[in-house]
Design a protein around this motif. Sequence first.
Motif, PDB file in Angstrom:
ATOM      1  N   VAL A   1       0.854  -1.195   0.000  1.00 19.52           N
ATOM      2  CA  VAL A   1       0.000   0.000   0.000  1.00 19.52           C
ATOM      3  C   VAL A   1       0.886   1.240   0.000  1.00 19.52           C
TER       4      VAL A   1
ATOM      5  N   SER B   1      -5.443   9.245  -0.509  1.00 22.71           N
ATOM      6  CA  SER B   1      -5.908   7.889  -0.792  1.00 22.71           C
ATOM      7  C   SER B   1      -4.820   6.885  -0.424  1.00 22.71           C
ATOM      8  N   ASN B   2      -5.260   5.691  -0.056  1.00 27.03           N
ATOM      9  CA  ASN B   2      -4.353   4.584   0.174  1.00 27.03           C
ATOM     10  C   ASN B   2      -4.568   3.593  -0.956  1.00 27.03           C
TER      11      ASN B   2
ATOM     12  N   LYS C   1     -10.865  -0.009   6.059  1.00 29.44           N
ATOM     13  CA  LYS C   1      -9.901   1.078   5.934  1.00 29.44           C
ATOM     14  C   LYS C   1      -8.775   0.892   6.948  1.00 29.44           C
TER      15      LYS C   1
ATOM     16  N   TYR D   1       1.157   0.592   7.520  1.00 29.78           N
ATOM     17  CA  TYR D   1      -0.277   0.819   7.314  1.00 29.78           C
ATOM     18  C   TYR D   1      -1.029  -0.304   8.022  1.00 29.78           C
TER      19      TYR D   1
ATOM     20  N   ALA E   1      -7.965  -0.034   0.427  1.00 27.75           N
ATOM     21  CA  ALA E   1      -6.795   0.271  -0.402  1.00 27.75           C
ATOM     22  C   ALA E   1      -6.740  -0.623  -1.637  1.00 27.75           C
TER      23      ALA E   1
END
Length: 477
Positions: A118, A125-126, A176, A188, A200
């Motif tokens: 990611v 944004s991811n 998320k 992440y 993601a």
Amino acid sequence: MNRESSVLVTSVLMAWHLPLLVSLLVVFASGFTEATTTRRMDDFISAVERIEAENPGLQMLDVVKGLRKAAGFETDLIKRHLGDLSDARDFATEPSVISFLSKVINHSISQLGQEEGVVLTLDGSNVVLAPMLLGLEAGLQSTIQGLYPLTLTENLVASLVYYTHNEQSSAPLGTKGFWDSIKSPKVYTLSGLPSLATDALITGGMDGFILGSEVATSDLRELSLSDLLKSYYSHQLDAAGLDAAPRLISQNRRMNLKKVVSFSLLKSQVVQALTVRRNLNESERKRLDDVVNEGFEQFVHVYAVCPKIITRSQWGAASFIGSPSYLSLPVPYLFIHHTYQPSKPCTTFEQCASEMRSMQRYHQQSNGWSDIGYSFVAGSDGNLYEGRGWNWVGAHTYGYNSRGYGVSFIGDYTSNLPSRSAINMVRYDFTSCAVNGGRLSSSYSLYGHRQATSTDCPGNAFYLEIQTWERYQSYLP
């Protein structure tokens, strides 16, 4: 880290039952080491630029296929739609660059809930890189029939099937997460129940579908890969926000997806992919059908109806002080505010996230409130920021906090209006999202903050504007 510079760093290595061993590690000029390189899209683009510089004459397709080979990323599904990698180039570059590319392209979720593969983009944004690159490769090969399965279909199917068998410990889709640091993201971590099709992964699939569709039908394929990615992910918005921005940028992801994808075709492909899965009894098959219908409805709702919502953990919110009170949904009122201070609109994720943290500190430390007062806050960067959110009672409109949402626009709109894109995000996208999600009454009434108390909020210019909106009411009971 500047990729042109050489840096001497200290690496501390610990061996089992041995003393600490301190050694010096010379980092290659690329700067691409797992220990030092952050997980930003810009870092990935820098690695691609280096590949292109060290391997001149490569077309975009050559680079995309070479990246897949360098990452060792090949499955039966990929080979069926894109062919094998027998003709893919081996890049001439430092091993550290290949190691970084392999790490950042391959997607996985650890038992601790850390999601690999990611990157964080400029717009907040991811993005999982793998489906984005697969979509691009499909478009460059004009293998349009491969766009759906390579970017979205198979990931949705896998996630929904997994959820059917693990409903207590997983989510259907769209989980998320948050970074350990917004300024220097390296780790992440998912928040809430995990899903195989994380937010993601879906976002990367959306980008792959959009970019694959674009390069298949335009001269964008003549660009270098790094130039295409920079134009899409690294566009800097000016004071006008998205109003004066190009169409093909990541901030317009949802708008562009709705123009190129057929949701009915996508659903039919999901259903078709499930029909080949055997070893299910009748009750399991019925439950899977229900999960698919509900899950696909959720997918469309979140990624096509709602605006992109930056969660509290993503903008770095402090904890709620005490225990929140909960709204009784759906609420009948929507109140529009402006922040006044900050007085200027924010046009980047980092700037807007910083403004959110600043407002929260003021509301908690100066006002003595439990949290930031607003339910949601609209930036001019294309994002809606979660304040107290869908379920918690806010502190935005005295006397009506338990009966409505308060949505504020970052900026002072006494004399000027927010960007048209920010206005439309709240006027159309947010209200549709809230009504369709059962959070805002389908017969809701809309008001300016000044109608409930003695204040100039949401500013004279903006108050005139919202009087033209659907559901505006002059009388507040």
